[in-house]
Design a protein around this motif. Structure first.
Motif, PDB file in Angstrom:
ATOM      1  N   SER A  97       0.815  -1.218   0.000  1.00 31.46           N
ATOM      2  CA  SER A  97       0.000   0.000   0.000  1.00 31.46           C
ATOM      3  C   SER A  97       0.839   1.254   0.000  1.00 31.46           C
ATOM      4  CB  SER A  97      -0.935  -0.067   1.177  1.00 31.46           C
ATOM      5  OG  SER A  97      -0.830   0.924   2.023  1.00 31.46           O
ATOM      6  N   LEU A  98       2.029   1.211   0.600  1.00 29.04           N
ATOM      7  CA  LEU A  98       2.941   2.352   0.592  1.00 29.04           C
ATOM      8  C   LEU A  98       3.582   2.533  -0.775  1.00 29.04           C
ATOM      9  CD1 LEU A  98       4.363   4.535   2.347  1.00 29.04           C
ATOM     10  CD2 LEU A  98       6.143   2.854   2.798  1.00 29.04           C
ATOM     11  N   ILE A  99       3.897   1.422  -1.444  1.00 31.27           N
ATOM     12  CA  ILE A  99       4.578   1.497  -2.730  1.00 31.27           C
ATOM     13  C   ILE A  99       3.645   2.000  -3.833  1.00 31.27           C
ATOM     14  CG2 ILE A  99       5.692   0.105  -4.521  1.00 31.27           C
ATOM     15  CD1 ILE A  99       6.884  -1.607  -2.314  1.00 31.27           C
ATOM     16  N   VAL A 100       2.365   1.609  -3.786  1.00 33.18           N
ATOM     17  CA  VAL A 100       1.438   1.973  -4.866  1.00 33.18           C
ATOM     18  C   VAL A 100       0.910   3.400  -4.721  1.00 33.18           C
ATOM     19  CG1 VAL A 100       0.723  -0.418  -5.167  1.00 33.18           C
ATOM     20  CG2 VAL A 100      -0.587   1.073  -3.657  1.00 33.18           C
ATOM     21  N   ARG A 101       1.274   4.110  -3.695  1.00 30.12           N
ATOM     22  CA  ARG A 101       0.767   5.470  -3.508  1.00 30.12           C
ATOM     23  C   ARG A 101       1.113   6.404  -4.664  1.00 30.12           C
ATOM     24  NH1 ARG A 101       1.604   6.901   2.936  1.00 30.12           N
ATOM     25  NH2 ARG A 101      -0.153   5.647   3.708  1.00 30.12           N
ATOM     26  N   PRO A 102       2.373   6.457  -5.116  1.00 26.49           N
ATOM     27  CA  PRO A 102       2.641   7.352  -6.256  1.00 26.49           C
ATOM     28  C   PRO A 102       1.933   6.927  -7.522  1.00 26.49           C
ATOM     29  CG  PRO A 102       4.564   6.002  -5.745  1.00 26.49           C
ATOM     30  CD  PRO A 102       3.596   5.802  -4.627  1.00 26.49           C
ATOM     31  N   VAL A 103       1.675   5.612  -7.673  1.00 23.46           N
ATOM     32  CA  VAL A 103       0.973   5.139  -8.868  1.00 23.46           C
ATOM     33  C   VAL A 103      -0.470   5.626  -8.860  1.00 23.46           C
ATOM     34  CG1 VAL A 103       0.255   3.093 -10.156  1.00 23.46           C
ATOM     35  CG2 VAL A 103       2.471   3.122  -8.997  1.00 23.46           C
ATOM     36  N   THR A 104      -1.155   5.455  -7.736  1.00 19.81           N
ATOM     37  CA  THR A 104      -2.544   5.909  -7.652  1.00 19.81           C
ATOM     38  C   THR A 104      -2.638   7.428  -7.746  1.00 19.81           C
ATOM     39  OG1 THR A 104      -2.387   5.905  -5.222  1.00 19.81           O
ATOM     40  CG2 THR A 104      -3.204   3.919  -6.283  1.00 19.81           C
ATOM     41  N   LEU A 105      -1.671   8.115  -7.161  1.00 21.61           N
ATOM     42  CA  LEU A 105      -1.686   9.574  -7.204  1.00 21.61           C
ATOM     43  C   LEU A 105      -1.516  10.087  -8.631  1.00 21.61           C
ATOM     44  CD1 LEU A 105      -1.823  12.012  -5.262  1.00 21.61           C
ATOM     45  CD2 LEU A 105       0.665  11.979  -5.192  1.00 21.61           C
ATOM     46  N   SER A 106      -0.635   9.461  -9.392  1.00 24.23           N
ATOM     47  CA  SER A 106      -0.385   9.909 -10.760  1.00 24.23           C
ATOM     48  C   SER A 106      -1.477   9.461 -11.724  1.00 24.23           C
ATOM     49  CB  SER A 106       0.975   9.389 -11.234  1.00 24.23           C
ATOM     50  OG  SER A 106       1.029   7.975 -11.157  1.00 24.23           O
ATOM     51  N   VAL A 107      -1.952   8.222 -11.572  1.00 24.06           N
ATOM     52  CA  VAL A 107      -2.982   7.706 -12.478  1.00 24.06           C
ATOM     53  C   VAL A 107      -4.288   8.483 -12.313  1.00 24.06           C
ATOM     54  CG1 VAL A 107      -4.432   5.700 -12.972  1.00 24.06           C
ATOM     55  CG2 VAL A 107      -1.972   5.417 -12.680  1.00 24.06           C
ATOM     56  N   ARG A 108      -4.621   8.862 -11.081  1.00 24.81           N
ATOM     57  CA  ARG A 108      -5.862   9.609 -10.843  1.00 24.81           C
ATOM     58  C   ARG A 108      -5.855  10.930 -11.604  1.00 24.81           C
ATOM     59  NH1 ARG A 108      -5.441   9.745  -5.961  1.00 24.81           N
ATOM     60  NH2 ARG A 108      -6.942   8.185  -5.249  1.00 24.81           N
ATOM     61  N   LEU A 109      -4.749  11.658 -11.533  1.00 24.13           N
ATOM     62  CA  LEU A 109      -4.669  12.952 -12.205  1.00 24.13           C
ATOM     63  C   LEU A 109      -4.646  12.793 -13.719  1.00 24.13           C
ATOM     64  CD1 LEU A 109      -4.303  16.021 -12.070  1.00 24.13           C
ATOM     65  CD2 LEU A 109      -1.844  15.651 -11.809  1.00 24.13           C
ATOM     66  N   ALA A 110      -3.817  11.871 -14.211  1.00 29.35           N
ATOM     67  CA  ALA A 110      -3.693  11.696 -15.664  1.00 29.35           C
ATOM     68  C   ALA A 110      -4.987  11.159 -16.277  1.00 29.35           C
ATOM     69  CB  ALA A 110      -2.531  10.750 -15.974  1.00 29.35           C
ATOM     70  N   ALA A 111      -5.655  10.219 -15.604  1.00 29.27           N
ATOM     71  CA  ALA A 111      -6.877   9.639 -16.146  1.00 29.27           C
ATOM     72  C   ALA A 111      -7.998  10.667 -16.219  1.00 29.27           C
ATOM     73  CB  ALA A 111      -7.307   8.445 -15.298  1.00 29.27           C
ATOM     74  N   ASN A 112      -8.159  11.462 -15.188  1.00 32.25           N
ATOM     75  CA  ASN A 112      -9.222  12.471 -15.197  1.00 32.25           C
ATOM     76  C   ASN A 112      -8.972  13.543 -16.245  1.00 32.25           C
ATOM     77  OD1 ASN A 112     -11.320  12.211 -12.802  1.00 32.25           O
ATOM     78  ND2 ASN A 112      -9.352  11.510 -12.002  1.00 32.25           N
ATOM     79  N   MET A 113      -7.730  14.003 -16.360  1.00 33.73           N
ATOM     80  CA  MET A 113      -7.431  15.008 -17.364  1.00 33.73           C
ATOM     81  C   MET A 113      -7.549  14.438 -18.779  1.00 33.73           C
ATOM     82  SD  MET A 113      -6.853  17.851 -15.819  1.00 33.73           S
ATOM     83  CE  MET A 113      -8.214  17.294 -14.789  1.00 33.73           C
ATOM     84  N   GLY A 114      -7.048  13.233 -18.976  1.00 34.88           N
ATOM     85  CA  GLY A 114      -7.120  12.628 -20.304  1.00 34.88           C
ATOM     86  C   GLY A 114      -8.540  12.349 -20.744  1.00 34.88           C
ATOM     87  N   ALA A 115      -9.357  11.812 -19.850  1.00 38.31           N
ATOM     88  CA  ALA A 115     -10.750  11.514 -20.200  1.00 38.31           C
ATOM     89  C   ALA A 115     -11.519  12.792 -20.520  1.00 38.31           C
ATOM     90  CB  ALA A 115     -11.425  10.766 -19.051  1.00 38.31           C
ATOM     91  N   GLY A 116     -11.275  13.850 -19.756  1.00 37.45           N
ATOM     92  CA  GLY A 116     -11.972  15.109 -20.027  1.00 37.45           C
ATOM     93  C   GLY A 116     -11.613  15.689 -21.379  1.00 37.45           C
ATOM     94  N   HIS A 117     -10.331  15.623 -21.758  1.00 36.72           N
ATOM     95  CA  HIS A 117      -9.917  16.155 -23.057  1.00 36.72           C
ATOM     96  C   HIS A 117     -10.482  15.329 -24.210  1.00 36.72           C
ATOM     97  CE1 HIS A 117      -7.616  18.874 -20.842  1.00 36.72           C
ATOM     98  NE2 HIS A 117      -6.498  18.174 -20.699  1.00 36.72           N
ATOM     99  N   ILE A 118     -10.588  14.024 -24.020  1.00 37.93           N
ATOM    100  CA  ILE A 118     -11.158  13.180 -25.074  1.00 37.93           C
ATOM    101  C   ILE A 118     -12.634  13.506 -25.282  1.00 37.93           C
ATOM    102  CG2 ILE A 118     -11.782  10.805 -25.642  1.00 37.93           C
ATOM    103  CD1 ILE A 118      -9.185   9.902 -24.370  1.00 37.93           C
TER     104      ILE A 118
END
Length: 230
Positions: free
Chosen positions: A151-172
């Motif tokens: 759970s400690l290791i996946v924190r940067p992954v979830t933090l980055s994927v959340r931002l990129a996915a929301n921005m990418g989906a909105g632009h599409i």
């Protein structure tokens, strides 16, 4: 020239405004405005900045991040920077940096790792004790340490994927609405085109709110991660 709805994510599409330099300049400009107090007299813009700055400091002061020297100013400037990156991606022919996982993961991993390394160097025993919840049964200790480590290791992954996915989906979605609107302006009736314009404008304003919320969530989660600093 944009060939499809995913062309907005291609930084090599040949447009001047798609390069990273103008976008970074906009971000630095907003960060400089956030620190206006050193060279500006207070005005309407200053009052707005004071409200935003006081709100960020209130969030930082609620946790242990306030004990980290310079963390409050850095986290507040980072939120303004991410907000500028998110909003600049809504402009035509501007390359959206925060919609790419490489950019968001680079930010999240460096910030997360710096907090972990700082905490481990300050007190390694207390840092390691975070991996084992207090009062847990001795039989479950190895499994709990493994779960907390993952759970400690996946924190940067979830933090980055959340931002990129929301921005990418909105632009599409905005690209799809713009494509249908430009094509329907010559084929559909006036009422249908007017309805599509209202939908496009409404979703654009909705996407502006998403840009603000996602930058705040990134700032808030980083502040929560700083609470575990020993």
């Amino acid at each position: 020239m944009l060939m499809d709805i995913f062309s907005s994510f291609d930084e090599q599409n040949g447009n001047f405004l798609s390069m990273s330099l103008p976008v970074w300049f906009v971000g630095v400009f907003f960060v400089s405005c956030f620190l206006y107090v050193y060279w500006w007299n207070s005005g309407r813009w200053g009052i707005l900045q004071d409200i935003l700055s006081s709100f960020m400091w209130d969030q930082v002061l609620r946790g242990r991040g306030a004990n980290l020297r310079g963390f409050g100013g850095f986290a507040g400037s980072l939120m303004i920077f991410l907000l500028a990156m998110n909003l600049s991606g809504l402009l035509p022919y501007v390359f959206s940096n925060t919609s790419h996982l490489l950019v968001t993961f680079s930010l999240a991993s460096v910030l997360w790792l710096s907090l972990c390394v700082s905490s481990a160097f300050y007190n390694f025993g207390s840092f390691a004790a975070v991996l084992l919840p207090a009062g847990a049964p001795s039989v479950l200790n190895p499994f709990l340490v493994l779960v907390e480590t993952v759970s400690l290791i996946v924190r940067p992954v979830t933090l980055s994927v959340r931002l990129a996915a929301n921005m990418g989906a909105g632009h599409i979605v905005l690209s799809l609405l713009g494509s249908y609107l430009s094509a329907g302006a010559f084929t559909y009736s006036f009422l249908v085109v007017l309805s599509m314009v209202f939908v496009d404008v409404f979703y654009f304003m909705f996407e502006v709110g998403i840009c603000l919320i996602q930058s705040y969530i990134f700032f808030l989660l980083l502040n929560l991660y700083a609470d575990e600093h020993v």
